[in-house]
Scaffold this motif. Structure first.
Motif, short mmCIF file in Angstrom:
data_model
loop_
_atom_site.label_atom_id
_atom_site.label_comp_id
_atom_site.label_asym_id
_atom_site.label_seq_id
_atom_site.Cartn_x
_atom_site.Cartn_y
_atom_site.Cartn_z
N VAL A 119 17.53 71.62 19.49
CA VAL A 119 16.27 72.33 19.28
C VAL A 119 16.47 73.63 18.51
O VAL A 119 15.71 73.94 17.59
CB VAL A 119 15.58 72.61 20.63
CG1 VAL A 119 14.32 73.45 20.46
CG2 VAL A 119 15.25 71.30 21.33
N GLU A 120 17.48 74.40 18.87
CA GLU A 120 17.71 75.67 18.17
C GLU A 120 19.15 76.12 18.34
O GLU A 120 19.85 75.71 19.28
CB GLU A 120 16.76 76.76 18.67
CG GLU A 120 17.04 77.26 20.07
CD GLU A 120 16.38 78.61 20.36
OE1 GLU A 120 16.91 79.65 19.92
OE2 GLU A 120 15.32 78.61 21.03
N GLY A 121 19.58 77.01 17.42
CA GLY A 121 20.89 77.62 17.51
C GLY A 121 21.97 76.83 16.81
O GLY A 121 21.77 75.69 16.38
N ASP A 122 23.13 77.46 16.66
CA ASP A 122 24.31 76.78 16.11
C ASP A 122 25.55 77.38 16.73
O ASP A 122 25.49 78.37 17.44
CB ASP A 122 24.34 76.85 14.57
CG ASP A 122 24.28 78.28 14.04
OD1 ASP A 122 24.95 79.16 14.62
OD2 ASP A 122 23.56 78.52 13.06
N GLY A 123 26.68 76.77 16.46
CA GLY A 123 27.94 77.23 17.02
C GLY A 123 28.40 76.45 18.23
O GLY A 123 29.52 76.66 18.72
N ARG A 137 20.40 72.09 14.46
CA ARG A 137 19.00 71.77 14.75
C ARG A 137 18.60 70.42 14.17
O ARG A 137 18.85 70.12 13.01
CB ARG A 137 18.09 72.85 14.19
CG ARG A 137 16.61 72.67 14.58
CD ARG A 137 15.80 73.87 14.20
NE ARG A 137 15.61 73.98 12.76
CZ ARG A 137 14.52 73.59 12.10
NH1 ARG A 137 13.52 73.05 12.77
NH2 ARG A 137 14.43 73.74 10.81
N GLY A 138 17.99 69.60 15.02
CA GLY A 138 17.52 68.28 14.59
C GLY A 138 18.54 67.18 14.71
O GLY A 138 18.19 66.00 14.54
N GLN A 157 24.89 82.84 19.39
CA GLN A 157 23.48 82.78 19.74
C GLN A 157 23.24 81.61 20.70
O GLN A 157 24.03 80.66 20.74
CB GLN A 157 22.61 82.62 18.50
CG GLN A 157 22.96 81.41 17.64
CD GLN A 157 22.15 81.34 16.36
OE1 GLN A 157 20.94 81.16 16.41
NE2 GLN A 157 22.81 81.48 15.21
N ALA A 158 22.18 81.69 21.45
CA ALA A 158 21.86 80.64 22.41
C ALA A 158 21.62 79.32 21.68
O ALA A 158 21.02 79.29 20.60
CB ALA A 158 20.64 81.02 23.23
N VAL A 159 22.08 78.23 22.27
CA VAL A 159 21.83 76.89 21.75
C VAL A 159 21.05 76.11 22.80
O VAL A 159 21.38 76.14 23.99
CB VAL A 159 23.14 76.16 21.40
CG1 VAL A 159 22.88 74.70 21.03
CG2 VAL A 159 23.84 76.87 20.24
N VAL A 160 19.99 75.46 22.34
CA VAL A 160 19.11 74.70 23.22
C VAL A 160 18.97 73.29 22.67
O VAL A 160 18.87 73.10 21.45
CB VAL A 160 17.71 75.36 23.33
CG1 VAL A 160 16.78 74.51 24.20
CG2 VAL A 160 17.83 76.77 23.87
N VAL A 280 7.61 59.57 23.79
CA VAL A 280 7.77 61.03 23.75
C VAL A 280 7.77 61.47 22.30
O VAL A 280 8.37 60.81 21.44
CB VAL A 280 9.07 61.45 24.45
CG1 VAL A 280 9.42 62.90 24.14
CG2 VAL A 280 8.97 61.24 25.95
N PHE A 281 7.10 62.59 22.02
CA PHE A 281 7.04 63.17 20.68
C PHE A 281 7.58 64.59 20.74
O PHE A 281 7.18 65.38 21.59
CB PHE A 281 5.59 63.20 20.17
CG PHE A 281 4.91 61.86 20.19
CD1 PHE A 281 4.94 61.03 19.08
CD2 PHE A 281 4.24 61.43 21.33
CE1 PHE A 281 4.32 59.78 19.11
CE2 PHE A 281 3.60 60.19 21.36
CZ PHE A 281 3.64 59.37 20.24
N HIS A 282 8.49 64.92 19.81
CA HIS A 282 9.08 66.25 19.73
C HIS A 282 9.08 66.69 18.27
O HIS A 282 9.65 65.99 17.41
CB HIS A 282 10.51 66.24 20.29
CG HIS A 282 11.23 67.55 20.14
ND1 HIS A 282 11.04 68.61 21.01
CD2 HIS A 282 12.12 67.97 19.22
CE1 HIS A 282 11.79 69.63 20.63
NE2 HIS A 282 12.46 69.26 19.54
N VAL A 283 8.45 67.81 17.98
CA VAL A 283 8.33 68.27 16.59
C VAL A 283 9.61 69.00 16.18
O VAL A 283 9.98 70.01 16.78
CB VAL A 283 7.11 69.18 16.42
CG1 VAL A 283 7.04 69.71 14.98
CG2 VAL A 283 5.83 68.42 16.74
N ILE A 284 10.27 68.47 15.15
CA ILE A 284 11.46 69.12 14.60
C ILE A 284 11.06 70.18 13.59
O ILE A 284 11.56 71.31 13.61
CB ILE A 284 12.40 68.08 13.95
CG1 ILE A 284 12.85 67.06 14.99
CG2 ILE A 284 13.61 68.78 13.33
CD1 ILE A 284 13.71 65.94 14.40
N GLU A 285 10.13 69.82 12.69
CA GLU A 285 9.63 70.77 11.70
C GLU A 285 8.13 70.54 11.52
O GLU A 285 7.66 69.40 11.50
CB GLU A 285 10.30 70.56 10.33
CG GLU A 285 11.79 70.79 10.29
CD GLU A 285 12.35 70.55 8.89
OE1 GLU A 285 11.62 70.79 7.90
OE2 GLU A 285 13.50 70.09 8.79
#
Length: 345
Positions: A119-123, A137-138, A157-160, A280-285
């Motif tokens: 969902v977010e972050g890297d590393g 992400r994605g 940074q936080a990764v989710v 289930v639907f999850h918006v990436i962009e």
């Protein structure tokens, strides 16, 4: 057969005798078990906005250190099934997981199949069966049944990520368990590299891979490029959609759940067919409006919602100048195995 006998029509002493013998009369509950035309569904249309979910997830990071959690997850539970049952649909579990810089979620394996949608972050990265899978992400990362896996974070940074598991059906079958293990040794090689081109498979000395899961990471950069290429090549195509598959077999990437990516052109409205599985639907962009039964949800980036089976869904890209991209998960593989999959158009 419109007026079946009721349980209270039976004498109490007879009902007591049945109970002592562990017997239950079927006819009073027949219509509940076999309703006419469409199943009884407990799955409700629900929307989880990431803007409201993220603060409480980050607070969980402050309140609960990793050694107290192992997996720091907030479960996206559908109230139609009871929050205590921790499922979004009959066969799907969703969880939003947080990994902070420097943390490690220790190695383990379990019988439920899982995927991670970043969902977010890297590393951060996941090690699955010795293969190091970067988490961007994605990206979609598999942790199939029985394979060792762990999560590590070397970034700042936080990764989710969003966990999607077939846990409810595995738990229902009384086959759900996990085993803790030692940290894995990273092996040479990555499936997303050797299967980087569609239609071409590695065949050293004419031999095909015998791995059940030859590709564990499906990079978003590749999936996004595939969607854009499909849209450009077929401008009249209504649904610009791809399915995540096993590159060696062409089958769904995992046993019980199906995973897809969908692109909505600017201002496009797409009516999805009525099918038996929940989705289930999850918006990436992007920004998407989802109409599910009498519910209208406005989905921003990283928002998640669900739809029960046997329900039509309408998706609309709210952006006029750029596409929106949506990740989907459903129960189609399980329904096909059970012989109950339906596509009602």
């Amino acid at each position: 057969m419109d007026h079946l006998g009721r349980l209270e029509d039976l004498p109490q002493d007879y009902r007591d005798d049945l109970t002592k013998l562990n017997l239950v009369p079927l006819w009073p509950s027949l219509r509940a078990a076999l309703p006419a035309g469409i199943p009884t569904r407990n799955t409700r249309p629900i929307h989880w906005p990431y803007a409201t979910l993220r603060p409480v997830l980050m607070k969980a990071g402050d309140l609960t250190p990793m050694e107290k959690a192992e997996r720091r997850v907030l479960v996206l539970a559908n109230p139609g099934h009871g929050l205590e049952n921790m499922k979004v649909s009959p066969a799907m579990y969703l969880g939003m997981q947080l990994l902070l810089p420097g943390e490690c979620a220790p190695s383990h394996r379990h019988t439920p199949n899982a995927v991670r949608m970043v969902v977010e972050g890297d590393g951060a990265y996941t090690i699955v069966d010795g293969e190091k899978c970067p988490m961007n992400r994605g990206d979609l990362i598999l942790t199939p049944t029985g394979l060792w896996h762990e999560h590590q974070h070397t970034g700042d940074q936080a990764v989710v990520w969003l966990d999607v598991l077939d846990l409810p059906i595995i738990y229902y079958a009384e086959t759900s368990y996990g085993i803790e293990g030692q940290s894995q040794e990273v092996k040479v090689g990555r499936g997303d590299q050797i299967y980087a081109r569609g239609g071409m498979l590695p065949t050293p000395v004419f031999a095909r891979s015998g791995k059940a899961y030859p590709m564990l990471r499906y990079p978003w950069v590749a999936a996004r490029a595939s969607l854009l290429a499909l849209a450009e090549d077929q401008p009249g195509l209504e649904a610009v959609q791809i399915t995540y598959v096993n590159p060696e077999t062409g089958q769904d990437v995992q046993n019980n759940l199906g995973f897809y990516a969908l692109m909505l052109r600017p201002n496009q409205t797409l009516c999805l067919p009525v099918r038996s599985p929940a989705c289930v639907f999850h918006v990436i962009e992007g920004n998407v409006e989802a109409v599910i039964e009498q519910n209208t949800f406005t989905l921003a980036e990283a928002d998640t919602c669900c739809a029960p089976g046997y329900t039509g869904v309408t998706l609309r890209n709210r952006l006029a100048d750029q596409p929106s991209f949506v990740f989907l998960a459903d129960e189609s593989p399980l329904h096909r195995k059970l012989g109950v999959f339906e596509h009602r158009g």
